[in-house]
Each structure stands twice: as structure tokens, then as C-alpha cells.
Design a protein around this motif. Structure first.
Motif, mmCIF file in Angstrom:
data_model
loop_
_atom_site.group_PDB
_atom_site.id
_atom_site.type_symbol
_atom_site.label_atom_id
_atom_site.label_comp_id
_atom_site.label_asym_id
_atom_site.label_seq_id
_atom_site.Cartn_x
_atom_site.Cartn_y
_atom_site.Cartn_z
ATOM 1 N N ASP A 140 0.818 -1.218 0.000
ATOM 2 C CA ASP A 140 0.000 0.000 0.000
ATOM 3 C C ASP A 140 0.853 1.270 0.000
ATOM 4 O O ASP A 140 0.506 2.261 -0.646
ATOM 5 C CB ASP A 140 -0.957 0.001 1.195
ATOM 6 N N THR A 141 1.975 1.233 0.716
ATOM 7 C CA THR A 141 2.881 2.396 0.739
ATOM 8 C C THR A 141 3.533 2.569 -0.635
ATOM 9 O O THR A 141 3.675 3.690 -1.126
ATOM 10 C CB THR A 141 3.957 2.226 1.841
ATOM 11 N N MET A 142 3.886 1.449 -1.250
ATOM 12 C CA MET A 142 4.469 1.485 -2.597
ATOM 13 C C MET A 142 3.456 2.051 -3.596
ATOM 14 O O MET A 142 3.796 2.901 -4.424
ATOM 15 C CB MET A 142 4.880 0.060 -3.000
ATOM 16 N N LYS A 143 2.217 1.604 -3.490
ATOM 17 C CA LYS A 143 1.166 2.088 -4.392
ATOM 18 C C LYS A 143 0.994 3.600 -4.236
ATOM 19 O O LYS A 143 0.945 4.330 -5.229
ATOM 20 C CB LYS A 143 -0.152 1.358 -4.080
ATOM 21 N N LEU A 144 0.931 4.067 -2.999
ATOM 22 C CA LEU A 144 0.788 5.502 -2.728
ATOM 23 C C LEU A 144 1.954 6.294 -3.326
ATOM 24 O O LEU A 144 1.759 7.293 -4.020
ATOM 25 C CB LEU A 144 0.718 5.735 -1.207
ATOM 26 N N LEU A 145 3.180 5.815 -3.078
ATOM 27 C CA LEU A 145 4.376 6.524 -3.534
ATOM 28 C C LEU A 145 4.483 6.540 -5.064
ATOM 29 O O LEU A 145 4.712 7.587 -5.670
ATOM 30 C CB LEU A 145 5.634 5.886 -2.935
ATOM 31 N N PHE A 146 4.281 5.389 -5.699
ATOM 32 C CA PHE A 146 4.459 5.309 -7.150
ATOM 33 C C PHE A 146 3.369 6.071 -7.911
ATOM 34 O O PHE A 146 3.643 6.691 -8.927
ATOM 35 C CB PHE A 146 4.561 3.854 -7.615
ATOM 36 N N ARG A 147 2.147 6.040 -7.395
ATOM 37 C CA ARG A 147 1.088 6.841 -8.032
ATOM 38 C C ARG A 147 1.412 8.327 -7.917
ATOM 39 O O ARG A 147 1.146 9.104 -8.837
ATOM 40 C CB ARG A 147 -0.265 6.535 -7.391
ATOM 41 N N HIS A 148 1.978 8.706 -6.788
ATOM 42 C CA HIS A 148 2.396 10.094 -6.547
ATOM 43 C C HIS A 148 3.491 10.500 -7.541
ATOM 44 O O HIS A 148 3.409 11.551 -8.183
ATOM 45 C CB HIS A 148 2.888 10.188 -5.096
ATOM 46 N N LEU A 149 4.498 9.643 -7.697
ATOM 47 C CA LEU A 149 5.604 9.947 -8.613
ATOM 48 C C LEU A 149 5.104 10.005 -10.056
ATOM 49 O O LEU A 149 5.567 10.814 -10.856
ATOM 50 C CB LEU A 149 6.726 8.913 -8.474
ATOM 51 N N GLN A 150 4.145 9.139 -10.362
ATOM 52 C CA GLN A 150 3.573 9.138 -11.708
ATOM 53 C C GLN A 150 2.891 10.483 -12.005
ATOM 54 O O GLN A 150 2.996 11.013 -13.115
ATOM 55 C CB GLN A 150 2.565 7.988 -11.830
ATOM 56 N N ASN A 187 23.947 -4.082 -9.058
ATOM 57 C CA ASN A 187 22.687 -3.955 -8.329
ATOM 58 C C ASN A 187 22.002 -2.631 -8.632
ATOM 59 O O ASN A 187 20.788 -2.570 -8.788
ATOM 60 C CB ASN A 187 22.919 -4.064 -6.812
ATOM 61 N N MET A 188 22.808 -1.569 -8.717
ATOM 62 C CA MET A 188 22.241 -0.246 -8.932
ATOM 63 C C MET A 188 21.474 -0.180 -10.256
ATOM 64 O O MET A 188 20.403 0.405 -10.333
ATOM 65 C CB MET A 188 23.332 0.822 -8.884
ATOM 66 N N VAL A 189 22.029 -0.815 -11.289
ATOM 67 C CA VAL A 189 21.362 -0.848 -12.593
ATOM 68 C C VAL A 189 19.987 -1.501 -12.435
ATOM 69 O O VAL A 189 18.974 -0.973 -12.893
ATOM 70 C CB VAL A 189 22.216 -1.614 -13.636
ATOM 71 N N TYR A 190 19.949 -2.652 -11.747
ATOM 72 C CA TYR A 190 18.681 -3.363 -11.562
ATOM 73 C C TYR A 190 17.721 -2.584 -10.663
ATOM 74 O O TYR A 190 16.521 -2.530 -10.931
ATOM 75 C CB TYR A 190 18.916 -4.770 -10.997
ATOM 76 N N GLN A 191 18.259 -1.991 -9.598
ATOM 77 C CA GLN A 191 17.430 -1.203 -8.680
ATOM 78 C C GLN A 191 16.692 -0.105 -9.459
ATOM 79 O O GLN A 191 15.482 0.078 -9.315
ATOM 80 C CB GLN A 191 18.295 -0.558 -7.583
ATOM 81 N N ASN A 192 17.443 0.609 -10.278
ATOM 82 C CA ASN A 192 16.862 1.699 -11.068
ATOM 83 C C ASN A 192 15.821 1.169 -12.051
ATOM 84 O O ASN A 192 14.748 1.749 -12.216
ATOM 85 C CB ASN A 192 17.954 2.448 -11.846
ATOM 86 N N GLN A 193 16.164 0.049 -12.716
ATOM 87 C CA GLN A 193 15.257 -0.524 -13.722
ATOM 88 C C GLN A 193 13.946 -1.000 -13.100
ATOM 89 O O GLN A 193 12.878 -0.862 -13.704
ATOM 90 C CB GLN A 193 15.939 -1.697 -14.441
ATOM 91 N N ILE A 194 14.028 -1.555 -11.900
ATOM 92 C CA ILE A 194 12.824 -2.048 -11.210
ATOM 93 C C ILE A 194 11.893 -0.875 -10.902
ATOM 94 O O ILE A 194 10.693 -0.927 -11.168
ATOM 95 C CB ILE A 194 13.210 -2.826 -9.921
ATOM 96 N N VAL A 195 12.462 0.208 -10.366
ATOM 97 C CA VAL A 195 11.657 1.398 -10.055
ATOM 98 C C VAL A 195 11.058 1.981 -11.340
ATOM 99 O O VAL A 195 9.876 2.330 -11.388
ATOM 100 C CB VAL A 195 12.506 2.450 -9.297
ATOM 101 N N GLU A 196 11.867 2.053 -12.395
ATOM 102 C CA GLU A 196 11.390 2.597 -13.675
ATOM 103 C C GLU A 196 10.217 1.781 -14.227
ATOM 104 O O GLU A 196 9.220 2.338 -14.686
ATOM 105 C CB GLU A 196 12.516 2.608 -14.711
#
Length: 211
Positions: A140-150, A187-196
Motif C-alpha cells: 500500500d505504501t508502494m502504491k501511494l508513492l508510485f502513483r504520486h511519482l507518476q 545492483n544499482m542498474v537493476y534497482q533503477n530498472q525495477i523502479v522505472e
């Protein structure tokens, strides 16, 4: 010590508290502080240049953090927090100081494997499946944050923040491995790609926003 805590003289902290513990204490599935920051940014910072990328004044961020840990009442409309980069800096600090990241440790390798999937549609489905397996406060926190960033990305012509920018800012802030295996750059490459990917496919992963 416990009696002081029970009397409310020593408050349980917000920063550095486990997400599930904090939500349980508040009777929510998304921390109050996260919701307050998101609301403040959506009210005052949607068009701010480099929102979430630009650093706020660290001593002011620490002051805000201290207040959040000490007091129940927080008014982010107060003039002392008028620099919106202080609010975003405090929110990023909240996520960085979680004892276990928003993407729990046991999911780290699973998300990395999912993001490596060659076929794009399959990749999205693999990530979506994992997101829906997360504990409710994380989901739920992820949903709130990602919708906000979108929402912020829709104002990219003003704030100059793209999906890639948010991947760079939030990749290492929201997920990291429990043990450093020395593959930090990889890891950083994957971390960024997952968020993207989650940002790009936010509607598919979390569903449409109810108006």
C-alpha cells in the motif's frame, strides 16, 4: 523505560521504525508521515524544478525529522517547511532509514530475476506478481508513492523529472540487498530498472485510480 513509553513521555519513533510496526501502531497500512509528505508535494511542489532530485537543507531536514519523532501534530504548511525540497528530503530519509527497505530483503533477488526477463510483457507480469505478494503495508505504501511519482512525471515539462530520473533517485532508496555482495554497480542498474518499470506500468500493476 517502558512505563515512560506507556505514559507517552518517550514516544516510539517514526524514523528508523519497521514499516509494519509503524503501521500497526497507527492503525493504517500507509504511514501518516508518508501521506503528509505526498500531500504537501502535490499541493506545493508538482512543478518544482528537480523535485526529489534536488537536495534540501540537511539541518532543516533533521529538524523536521526530530519533530516527527517527538510530536504527533505536524503541519507541513508551516512556513518553516516552505522549501519543498526539505519535505522530499525528509521523505527519502524516512525510506532510507527503514530497518528493512520498502522492497523487503527476501524479495530483492526475486525482483532482480524478474527485471532480467527478456520478454517485456512477461517482465511486467513477473514484477506485478511480486508486488502483489508483498506484505500489505509495503504494497500500500508502494502504491501511494508510485502513483504520486507518476503524477509528478505528468508535469515533466516544468519539473524536468522523468521516469529515468526517479529510477536513479529511488532505486537505491527503496531496495537494497541484505548482504553487500560487492556487486553494487550491477545492483544499482537493476534497482533503477525495477523502479522505472513499476513507474511506467503503475496503472497495470496497481490498477486505475478511483476518482
Amino acid at each position: 523505560m517502558k512505563t515512560l513509553q506507556e505514559k507517552g513521555i518517550i514516544k516510539d519513533q517514526v524514523f528508523g521504525c519497521h514499516l509494519a510496526t509503524l503501521c500497526e501502531r497507527e492503525g493504517t497500512t500507509t504511514p501518516t508521515f508518508v501521506r503528509q509528505c505526498v500531500e504537501a508535494v502535490e499541493k506545493h511542489g508538482m512543478e518544482a524544478d528537480g523535485i526529489y532530485r534536488v537536495s534540501g537543507n540537511l539541518s532543516t531536514i533533521q529538524k523536521l525529522r526530530f519533530l516527527v519523532d517527538q510530536e504527533e501534530k505536524l503541519n507541513l504548511d508551516d512556513s518553516q517547511w516552505e522549501d519543498i525540497h526539505v519535505v522530499t528530503g525528509a521523505l527519502k530519509m524516512f525510506f532510507r532509514e527503514l530497518p528493512e527497505p520498502l522492497f523487503p530483503y527476501r524479495f530483492f533477488e526475486l525482483f532482480v530475476e524478474a527485471i532480467k526477463t527478456k520478454d517485456y510483457k512477461q517482465r511486467v507480469q513477473s514484477v506485478k506478481k511480486l508486488v502483489h505478494q508483498l506484505p500489505k503495508p509495503n504494497h500500500d505504501t508502494m502504491k501511494l508513492l508510485f502513483r504520486h511519482l507518476q503524477k509528478i512525471i505528468t508535469k515533466a515539462s516544468k519539473n524536468l523529472m522523468s521516469t529515468q530520473s526517479f529510477g536513479i533517485v529511488f532505486g537505491p532508496t527503496l531496495l537494497w540487498p541484505e548482504l553487500d555482495s560487492g556487486n553494487m554497480a550491477v545492483n544499482m542498474v537493476y534497482q533503477n530498472q525495477i523502479v522505472e518499470l513499476i513507474l511506467t506500468e503503475c496503472t497495470d500493476i496497481f490498477g486505475k485510480v478511483n476518482k
